[in-house]
Design an enzyme around this catalytic site. Structure first.
Site, mmCIF file in Angstrom:
data_model
loop_
_atom_site.group_PDB
_atom_site.id
_atom_site.type_symbol
_atom_site.label_atom_id
_atom_site.label_comp_id
_atom_site.label_asym_id
_atom_site.label_seq_id
_atom_site.Cartn_x
_atom_site.Cartn_y
_atom_site.Cartn_z
ATOM 1 N N CYS A 97 0.853 -1.178 0.000
ATOM 2 C CA CYS A 97 0.000 0.000 0.000
ATOM 3 C C CYS A 97 0.894 1.234 0.000
ATOM 4 C CB CYS A 97 -0.868 -0.014 1.264
ATOM 5 S SG CYS A 97 -1.939 1.417 1.426
ATOM 6 N N HIS A 139 -9.604 -3.457 -1.333
ATOM 7 C CA HIS A 139 -8.515 -2.760 -0.632
ATOM 8 C C HIS A 139 -8.860 -1.275 -0.469
ATOM 9 C CE1 HIS A 139 -4.047 -2.001 0.066
ATOM 10 N NE2 HIS A 139 -4.481 -0.778 -0.216
ATOM 11 N N GLU A 140 -9.360 -0.658 -1.547
ATOM 12 C CA GLU A 140 -9.656 0.780 -1.479
ATOM 13 C C GLU A 140 -10.860 1.057 -0.568
ATOM 14 O OE1 GLU A 140 -7.378 2.525 -2.396
ATOM 15 O OE2 GLU A 140 -6.369 1.173 -3.782
ATOM 16 N N HIS A 143 -10.053 1.289 3.011
ATOM 17 C CA HIS A 143 -9.516 2.579 3.459
ATOM 18 C C HIS A 143 -10.620 3.489 3.999
ATOM 19 C CE1 HIS A 143 -5.270 2.602 2.576
ATOM 20 N NE2 HIS A 143 -5.450 2.154 1.337
#
EC number: 3.5.1.88
Lengths: 166, 179
Positions: A97, A139-140, A143
Site C-alpha cells: 500500500c 482494498h480501497e 480505506h
C-alpha cells in the site's frame, strides 16, 4: 488538477471511518486529484480519498494498465459511496500500500464482488468485478473504514500449516 | 549505536517472549526486526536489536544468564556497522513449493540449484506432515531471481531436480501489488 501527497501511516486520518458523500456535493476537484495522484504513481491501481487526507467515501480504481488486471476490468472506476453487496470465492495476493511503504503481506479477499456506487456523473451503478480488480476495490473500500491491509494480513506459514492442527 | 543479532531457543512453554523482552526493555534495547516461531518442540527467537548504551556484547549477554538457567540457549552476536540494514534486492520474486515423501537431501539439492544460479532465498519454511508411516516433506521457499532470469527458467531447472528427487516442485511468480 493536482498530484497530492499520500498520507503515510501512522497518520491518524488513515484509521478514521469516512463520511458518506451527501447527494449533490461537487466532487469534481477531489476526483481529479485522486486520478492524478493514482496515475502519477505509475504502478498504483487505486487511491482512496482518506489517503490524500479527505475523509469522504470516494475511491478511484483502474487496473487496466497492470499485467494482472489487463484482461478483466471495467477501466477507470470512480466510486462514490461504494458498498459491497455480495462477495464470492477467495483469493490471496501479496498486497502492499502506498500508505504503508516497504512492507507487503499476503491478504485473502473475495475473488468476486458485487459493488454498488455512484459514478463521477452521479449515476447509480452496480458492477460485478473479479480477480485483481475485485481485490483492488476491496482494498480501497477498506480505506474508507479505516482498515489498512495490515489489518487483513494472513501469515503464509499459518495458512499453509493450519490444517495440521485440526 | 550497537546492533546485535540475538538468538534464543529452548523447549516451548508460555512466557518465553515475555521473559526475553523484559530483559531487552530493562537494558534499553530496541527490537528492530524479529522472527519467532515454534520449530518442532522448540521455541526459536531471532532478533536484531539495537542498544543505545553502547554496552559490549559480553556485558549485555550477562543479563541473559537467568534464561540459560531456565534451559533457554542464548547467543548474541555483535553486528558490524551497517549489518542491521536490509539489502535492497531487485528482481522477480517467486515461490517454490516442494513436497514429496521424506528423504534426506531435499533442501540441500534444491538450495544448491538456486545457489548456483545466484538466486537469493529470502524465506524458507519446511515441515514434516502426513502420517508417521508415510511422512511427507513440505518445503516452501521464497526466492528473488537475478536480473534476466524468468520464472520459466527456474521452472525448467526445478523440473530436473523434481525428477531426480522424486518429489513435486512448483514455481510461481509472486507479484506484490501496490494499491
Amino acid at each position: 488538477m493536482a498530484v497530492r501527497d499520500i498520507l503515510l501511516y501512522p497518520d491518524p486520518r488513515l484509521k478514521m471511518v469516512c463520511d458518506t458523500v451527501p447527494e449533490g456535493q461537487d466532487l469534481g476537484p477531489l476526483i481529479q486529484d485522486l486520478l492524478d495522484t493514482m496515475y502519477e504513481a505509475g504502478h498504483s491501481v487505486g487511491v482512496a480519498a482518506p489517503q490524500i487526507g479527505v475523509p469522504l467515501r470516494v475511491v478511484v480504481v483502474d487496473v487496466s494498465g497492470s499485467k494482472l488486471g489487463r484482461k478483466n476490468n471495467h477501466g477507470c472506476l470512480v466510486m462514490v459511496n461504494p458498498e459491497i453487496l455480495e462477495r464470492e470465492g477467495s483469493m490471496t495476493m501479496r498486497e502492499g500500500c502506498m500508505s504503508v511503504p516497504d512492507y507487503t503481506g499476503n491478504v485473502t479477499r473475495a475473488e468476486e464482488v458485487l459493488v454498488q456506487f455512484h459514478d463521477r456523473g452521479g449515476t447509480g451503478r452496480v458492477i460485478r468485478a473479479g480477480g485483481f480488480e475485485a481485490v483492488a476495490i476491496q482494498h480501497e473500500i477498506d480505506h474508507l473504514d479505516g482498515y489498512l491491509f495490515l489489518d487483513r494480513v494472513s501469515s503464509l506459514k499459518t495458512d499453509l500449516f493450519r490444517r495440521k492442527q485440526r | 549505536m550497537n546492533h546485535y543479532a540475538l538468538t534464543i531457543i529452548g523447549r516451548d512453554h508460555p512466557g518465553i517472549v515475555s521473559r526475553v523482552t523484559e530483559i531487552l526493555y530493562r537494558r534499553g534495547c530496541n527490537i528492530a526486526d524479529s522472527s519467532c516461531s515454534i520449530l518442532g518442540g522448540q521455541f526459536a527467537m531471532l532478533l536484531i536489536i539495537s542498544q543505545p548504551e553502547e554496552e559490549s556484547g559480553e556485558d549485555l549477554l550477562h543479563y541473559f544468564a537467568p534464561l540459560e538457567e531456565e534451559n533457554l540457549s542464548v547467543f548474541l552476536r555483535t553486528l558490524r556497522p551497517g549489518g542491521e540494514i536490509r539489502l535492497h534486492l531487485q528482481g522477480e520474486l517467486c515461490m517454490v513449493s516442494v513436497y514429496g515423501s521424506d528423504k534426506p537431501g531435499i533442501v540441500y539439492r534444491v538450495a544448491r540449484e538456486l545457489g548456483e544460479r545466484e538466486i537469493n532465498i529470502t524465506d524458507l519454511n519446511t515441515k514434516l506432515i502426513g502420517s508417521e508411516q508415510r511422512p511427507v516433506y513440505v518445503m516452501m521457499l521464497e526466492a528473488m531471481l537475478p536480473a534476466g532470469m524468468s520464472v520459466k527458467d527456474l521452472e525448467q531447472a526445478m523440473a530436473a531436480v523434481a525428477g531426480e528427487l522424486q518429489v513435486d516442485i512448483s514455481v510461481r511468480a509472486i507479484n506484490p501489488v501496490e494499491l
